[in-house]
Design a protein around this motif. Structure first.
Motif, PDB file in Angstrom:
ATOM      1  N   ALA A  67      -9.910 -16.042  15.634  1.00 50.37           N
ATOM      2  CA  ALA A  67     -10.959 -15.607  16.558  1.00 50.37           C
ATOM      3  C   ALA A  67     -10.441 -15.827  17.968  1.00 50.37           C
ATOM      4  O   ALA A  67      -9.693 -16.787  18.209  1.00 50.37           O
ATOM      5  CB  ALA A  67     -12.238 -16.411  16.357  1.00 50.37           C
ATOM      6  N   GLN A  68     -10.829 -14.937  18.880  1.00 46.79           N
ATOM      7  CA  GLN A  68     -10.343 -15.087  20.257  1.00 46.79           C
ATOM      8  C   GLN A  68     -11.209 -14.255  21.200  1.00 46.79           C
ATOM      9  O   GLN A  68     -11.516 -13.114  20.904  1.00 46.79           O
ATOM     10  CB  GLN A  68      -8.894 -14.598  20.323  1.00 46.79           C
ATOM     11  CG  GLN A  68      -8.286 -14.554  21.707  1.00 46.79           C
ATOM     12  CD  GLN A  68      -6.772 -14.459  21.644  1.00 46.79           C
ATOM     13  OE1 GLN A  68      -6.078 -15.466  21.762  1.00 46.79           O
ATOM     14  NE2 GLN A  68      -6.260 -13.272  21.439  1.00 46.79           N
ATOM     15  N   VAL A 107      -9.823 -19.722  17.928  1.00 48.49           N
ATOM     16  CA  VAL A 107      -9.809 -20.601  16.761  1.00 48.49           C
ATOM     17  C   VAL A 107      -8.478 -20.404  16.044  1.00 48.49           C
ATOM     18  O   VAL A 107      -8.096 -19.272  15.726  1.00 48.49           O
ATOM     19  CB  VAL A 107     -10.985 -20.296  15.810  1.00 48.49           C
ATOM     20  CG1 VAL A 107     -10.933 -21.218  14.586  1.00 48.49           C
ATOM     21  CG2 VAL A 107     -12.311 -20.452  16.537  1.00 48.49           C
ATOM     22  N   LEU A 108      -7.776 -21.513  15.843  1.00 47.18           N
ATOM     23  CA  LEU A 108      -6.485 -21.480  15.148  1.00 47.18           C
ATOM     24  C   LEU A 108      -6.670 -22.048  13.746  1.00 47.18           C
ATOM     25  O   LEU A 108      -7.362 -23.056  13.571  1.00 47.18           O
ATOM     26  CB  LEU A 108      -5.455 -22.328  15.903  1.00 47.18           C
ATOM     27  CG  LEU A 108      -5.311 -22.068  17.402  1.00 47.18           C
ATOM     28  CD1 LEU A 108      -4.288 -23.026  18.016  1.00 47.18           C
ATOM     29  CD2 LEU A 108      -4.913 -20.624  17.667  1.00 47.18           C
ATOM     30  N   ALA A 156     -13.343 -30.571  16.112  1.00 45.85           N
ATOM     31  CA  ALA A 156     -12.987 -29.150  16.029  1.00 45.85           C
ATOM     32  C   ALA A 156     -14.189 -28.342  15.537  1.00 45.85           C
ATOM     33  O   ALA A 156     -14.509 -27.300  16.104  1.00 45.85           O
ATOM     34  CB  ALA A 156     -11.796 -28.962  15.092  1.00 45.85           C
ATOM     35  N   ALA A 157     -14.867 -28.831  14.525  1.00 44.90           N
ATOM     36  CA  ALA A 157     -16.028 -28.107  13.980  1.00 44.90           C
ATOM     37  C   ALA A 157     -17.119 -27.970  15.048  1.00 44.90           C
ATOM     38  O   ALA A 157     -17.711 -26.899  15.212  1.00 44.90           O
ATOM     39  CB  ALA A 157     -16.559 -28.835  12.751  1.00 44.90           C
ATOM     40  N   PHE A 164     -18.324 -20.018  19.031  1.00 51.03           N
ATOM     41  CA  PHE A 164     -18.276 -18.922  18.051  1.00 51.03           C
ATOM     42  C   PHE A 164     -19.359 -19.060  16.991  1.00 51.03           C
ATOM     43  O   PHE A 164     -19.704 -20.174  16.574  1.00 51.03           O
ATOM     44  CB  PHE A 164     -16.916 -18.920  17.334  1.00 51.03           C
ATOM     45  CG  PHE A 164     -15.753 -18.599  18.233  1.00 51.03           C
ATOM     46  CD1 PHE A 164     -15.410 -17.280  18.514  1.00 51.03           C
ATOM     47  CD2 PHE A 164     -14.985 -19.615  18.796  1.00 51.03           C
ATOM     48  CE1 PHE A 164     -14.336 -16.980  19.337  1.00 51.03           C
ATOM     49  CE2 PHE A 164     -13.911 -19.329  19.621  1.00 51.03           C
ATOM     50  CZ  PHE A 164     -13.582 -18.006  19.890  1.00 51.03           C
ATOM     51  N   SER A 165     -19.826 -17.896  16.502  1.00 50.92           N
ATOM     52  CA  SER A 165     -20.670 -17.897  15.303  1.00 50.92           C
ATOM     53  C   SER A 165     -19.736 -17.732  14.103  1.00 50.92           C
ATOM     54  O   SER A 165     -18.605 -17.237  14.253  1.00 50.92           O
ATOM     55  CB  SER A 165     -21.688 -16.759  15.361  1.00 50.92           C
ATOM     56  OG  SER A 165     -21.097 -15.582  14.862  1.00 50.92           O
ATOM     57  N   SER A 166     -20.193 -18.102  12.928  1.00 54.37           N
ATOM     58  CA  SER A 166     -19.328 -18.012  11.752  1.00 54.37           C
ATOM     59  C   SER A 166     -18.903 -16.560  11.490  1.00 54.37           C
ATOM     60  O   SER A 166     -17.830 -16.306  10.948  1.00 54.37           O
ATOM     61  CB  SER A 166     -20.025 -18.608  10.527  1.00 54.37           C
ATOM     62  OG  SER A 166     -21.227 -17.929  10.311  1.00 54.37           O
TER      63      SER A 166
END
Ligand code: ADP
Ligand code: MG
Length: 171
Positions: A67-68, A107-108, A156-157, A164-166
């Motif tokens: 995600a970015q 998100v990595l 991180a979570a 971000f949303s899932s």
């Protein structure tokens, strides 16, 4: 003689199955340690137009950008994100700085992603960061240090959910 060769064959089969067992265990450990971590490319780095060079470091190390987005945040939003540092002398400055220009939040995902990303980033102060790390190569000073990375799986979570949303995490 036949008896001895039977024992030899049985031993070889046992050895082969044991090795297979070890491999299976190793695979399980790797599956368990697949993680996600939040990364931020900070205003000093977006100003230099080096987001692609930084992303290449993550990808070369086996981390996948799932995600970015390039966004601007307010000082108040930065304050919420850095709330753990509320009592620190640098709190106001880092919040002003993070809202001073575009940032890229991402998100990595990968094996041991949290620790691996911290290694790729290098120490907080670019002057102390190891050669070949992002902060050593692209950071300017302890505040303008190119990237943020979560410091634990638990944080991180929380940090991923902040931006971000899932539905936005595309594995
Ligand atoms: P890291 O980003 O390596 O996890 P910290 O969580 O301790 O480091 O700090 C958050 C951010 O605040 C740093 O990345 C840096 O931009 C800024 N910062 C940390 N320490 C200082 C300091 N002594 N002076 C100015 N800014 C700092
Ligand atoms: Mg930190």
């Amino acid at each position: 003689m036949k008896f001895l060769s039977d024992i030899l064959v049985a031993s070889l089969l046992f050895f082969a199955f044991s090795l297979q067992g070890i491999d299976i265990n190793r695979t399980n450990i790797e599956e368990i340690s697949e993680q996600r971590t939040l990364s931020i490319i900070k205003p000093d780095a977006t100003a230099k137009n080096i987001t692609g060079s930084i992303n290449a470091r993550f990808e070369q190390a086996g981390l996948k950008i799932i995600a970015q987005k390039r966004i601007c945040i307010t000082q108040e939003q930065a304050g919420k994100f850095y709330a753990v540092h509320r009592e620190k002398a640098f709190y106001d400055n880092i919040c002003k700085y993070m809202s001073s220009g575009p940032i890229v939040v991402q998100v990595l995902q990968g094996i041991n992603a949290v620790l691996k990303n911290r290694e790729i980033m290098g120490a907080t102060n670019p002057a102390n960061a190891a050669i070949g790390t992002i902060r050593r190569d692209f950071g300017e000073n302890i505040e303008h240090n190119a990237v943020h990375g979560s410091d634990s799986e638990e944080n991180a979570a929380i940090e991923i959910a902040f931006f971000f949303s899932s539905l936005e995490l595309i594995d």
